[in-house]
Design an enzyme around this catalytic site. Structure first.
Site, PDB file in Angstrom:
ATOM      1  N   GLU A  72       0.794  -1.230   0.000  1.00 53.16           N
ATOM      2  CA  GLU A  72       0.000   0.000   0.000  1.00 53.16           C
ATOM      3  C   GLU A  72       0.829   1.284   0.000  1.00 53.16           C
ATOM      4  OE1 GLU A  72      -3.193   0.523  -0.361  1.00 53.16           O
ATOM      5  OE2 GLU A  72      -3.991  -1.493  -0.179  1.00 53.16           O
ATOM      6  N   ASP A  85      -2.877   7.747  -2.761  1.00 53.18           N
ATOM      7  CA  ASP A  85      -4.059   7.510  -3.592  1.00 53.18           C
ATOM      8  C   ASP A  85      -4.872   8.789  -3.804  1.00 53.18           C
ATOM      9  OD1 ASP A  85      -5.915   6.088  -5.117  1.00 53.18           O
ATOM     10  OD2 ASP A  85      -7.086   5.467  -3.367  1.00 53.18           O
TER      11      ASP A  85
END
Length: 184
Positions: A72, A85
């Protein structure tokens, strides 16, 4: 091992070519996942005691938490002030703030506990949705659901068809096995 299955017994094909391109690797698969996990391992060691505590509290193998952190946020390396993100993901494990309220600092034990709790919740949803799957299959399905939501996990054979890079659980499991063999 965790309460939700043994990560070392979960099959995994590793990173897709798209995922391995993050590190400009000329190969994909388990080897690419292991290379990326190793690349992140120095940074990961800073969080090891927090990861171990949260893993123990939540019944999740610390190696799996480390693997999700690697996938991630590359152990925090690609975050900007804790965000990733397009500012939708928060912290080492990239909690999606469109669906969850952020808890704690980006690299805090509180954040790791929240994100691991989200993972556990998805594993439980997959256990309910696919009761005939083995514990290890349910664990892998829960990892895929952590990325894409349980509604987009449709079969074990194509568990990653809707995940980022179409390889999320396969890559995370391969990274987790590497972390398990290397001190987590």
């Amino acid at each position: 091992t965790g309460s939700y299955g043994d990560i070392t017994r979960v099959s995994a094909t590793g990173a897709s070519e798209k995922t391995s391109q993050q590190d400009k690797l000329g190969y994909s698969g388990v080897r690419a996942s292991e290379t990326m996990a190793q690349t992140d391992s120095g940074r990961m060691n800073k969080y090891k005691s927090k990861i171990n505590r949260v893993g123990s509290q939540c019944g999740i193998d610390p190696a799996l938490i480390a693997a999700i952190i690697s996938r991630e946020s590359r152990a925090g390396n690609i975050l900007h002030n804790g965000w990733g993100d397009h500012n939708n993901g928060w912290g080492l494990m990239q909690v999606d703030i469109r669906y969850h309220q952020k808890e704690g600092d980006w690299d805090s034990e509180e954040h790791l506990r929240q994100a691991t709790g989200i993972l556990v919740n998805f594993i439980k949803k997959i256990q309910t949705k696919f009761p005939s799957w083995s514990r290890e299959q349910q664990l892998k399905g829960g990892i895929a659901a952590y990325n894409t939501g349980d509604g987009k996990v449709l079969s074990y054979e194509n568990v990653d068809q809707n995940t980022t890079g179409k390889d999320y659980s396969n890559d995370v499991v391969a990274r987790a096995k590497w972390y398990k063999r290397n001190g987590f």
